[in-house]
Design a protein around this motif. Structure first.
Motif, short mmCIF file in Angstrom:
data_model
loop_
_atom_site.label_atom_id
_atom_site.label_comp_id
_atom_site.label_asym_id
_atom_site.label_seq_id
_atom_site.Cartn_x
_atom_site.Cartn_y
_atom_site.Cartn_z
N LYS A 131 0.75 -1.25 -0.10
CA LYS A 131 -0.11 0.05 0.31
C LYS A 131 0.85 1.23 -0.02
O LYS A 131 0.57 2.14 0.98
N PHE A 132 1.82 1.56 -0.84
CA PHE A 132 2.59 2.55 -1.03
C PHE A 132 2.91 2.93 -2.57
O PHE A 132 2.61 2.01 -3.31
N ASP A 133 2.82 4.06 -2.85
CA ASP A 133 3.20 4.58 -4.22
C ASP A 133 4.84 4.56 -4.54
O ASP A 133 5.44 5.40 -3.97
N ILE A 134 5.30 3.62 -5.32
CA ILE A 134 6.69 3.30 -5.55
C ILE A 134 7.28 4.54 -6.39
O ILE A 134 8.41 4.63 -6.31
N VAL A 135 6.55 5.09 -7.19
CA VAL A 135 6.84 6.27 -8.10
C VAL A 135 7.24 7.59 -7.04
O VAL A 135 8.30 7.97 -7.19
N ALA A 136 6.33 7.81 -6.34
CA ALA A 136 6.34 8.91 -5.43
C ALA A 136 7.49 8.35 -4.51
O ALA A 136 8.28 9.57 -4.10
N LEU A 137 7.88 7.35 -3.88
CA LEU A 137 8.72 7.00 -2.96
C LEU A 137 10.15 7.29 -3.68
O LEU A 137 11.11 7.58 -3.21
#
Length: 335
Positions: free
Chosen positions: A134-140
């Motif tokens: 549940k996380f945005d790999i691109v934003a990260l």
């Protein structure tokens, strides 16, 4: 006999895949390569990593990009073994492989100051990340500060522990990596008994328990040396598992009045003699711990060839291979 039948297919596949792991001679040759571009080119000669560097301009890659691509090989190996697994084996593999998400987070964490985002590599596992985490790999991957990085993870179970460390002024990414690993190992320790039968859960406890013990000792050391945390804060950060470390010894280490007292108390732990031997060989405590863990994992697989142990050991060895490659690449600042 039943376990031989259940595990014969996947055990044979693992034996074949272990032949593709790098040897000590391979690591030495990799270390002798010059700039990181040469290291990437050398890695591309190995079956496990060749496709990761196909049809790309190696000269345009930074060592962080190489790291992101290396992590993909873990997913590829997972996919290969998953096809040979029965339902119980698949359950364990999914549980173990939740660590893949943490590897992606750690890779992006190391990217904060560099700004070298390999979007092609990110896109390769974007769908897998979105399906399972549940996380945005691109934003990260595009975060440029610890605060921004942690805020991207705000709606995940990783956020509270990372925010706690950040509020204590931690700037070393290693502290955040340790915290992420501790979160994962706490979770897998709790769930292993639900996924596996007693015999196989005990096999996993041998390796996982030793790993947790060493992680807890490392965190106590860092908390006292760098952050002057109070005992109740240290307890809150530890994995609530004691495998070969007694409650009394844990209390002595956590509540020691200073670092010297903590290290004196630590000498009484179950691993001391074996770690001392590894330290005399390497001159580095972290490397001594890895040598001991390597021995423990390999021994469980040798003693239990038709069980969950070879799967567990293979993923450990593969992960350590990637970590070691990354450390070698980090010795070069640019391609």
């Amino acid at each position: 006999m039943g376990s031989v039948i259940l595990y014969s297919g996947i055990a044979a596949k693992i034996r074949a895949m272990r032949k593709n792991l790098l040897t000590e001679d391979d690591f030495n040759k990799l270390s002798q390569c010059g700039i990181s571009k040469e290291k990437a080119e050398y890695l591309s000669t190995f079956k496990s990593y060749a496709k990761l560097f196909e049809n790309i301009d190696v000269e345009s890659l930074h060592r962080i990009n190489v790291e992101q691509r290396l992590n993909l090989s873990m997913y590829q190996d997972f996919d290969k073994l998953y096809k040979f697994a029965d339902m119980k084996q698949k359950q364990f593999m999914k549980l173990y492989f939740s660590h893949f998400g943490i590897k992606m987070i750690k890779s992006c964490l190391r990217n904060i100051n560099g700004g070298y985002v390999d979007q092609a590599a990110i896109s390769m596992y974007k769908d897998f990340i979105q399906r399972n985490y549940k996380f945005d790999i691109v934003a990260l991957s595009e975060s440029r500060s610890l605060e921004e990085f942690i805020n991207v993870l705000k709606n995940t179970h990783y956020y509270p522990i990372l925010k706690h460390i950040y509020d204590h002024g931690a700037t070393n990414t290693l502290d955040y990596e340790i915290a992420l690993d501790m979160k994962y190992f706490n979770s897998i320790w709790k769930k292993k008994d639900k996924v596996l039968g007693k015999k196989e859960a005990d096999i996993i406890a041998t390796t996982l328990g030793s790993r947790i013990d060493m992680m807890n000792m490392n965190w106590i050391y860092r908390a006292k040396k760098y952050y002057n945390m109070d005992p109740h804060e240290i307890y809150a950060m530890l994995i609530p598992v004691r495998y070969r470390i007694s409650a009394d010894l844990m209390k002595k280490m956590v509540e020691a009045e200073n670092l010297e007292a903590m290290m004196e108390a630590e000498k009484d732990n179950f691993y001391s003699a074996r770690l001392k031997k590894g330290y005399e060989e390497t001159g580095n405590l972290g490397e001594a711990q890895q040598l001991l863990l390597d021995e423990i994992y390999r021994r469980t697989a040798e003693k239990n060839p038709y069980s969950i142990a070879p799967i567990n050991t293979y993923f450990f060895l593969k992960e350590e291979e990637i970590n070691r490659i990354i450390r070698i690449i980090e010795s070069t600042h640019y391609l």
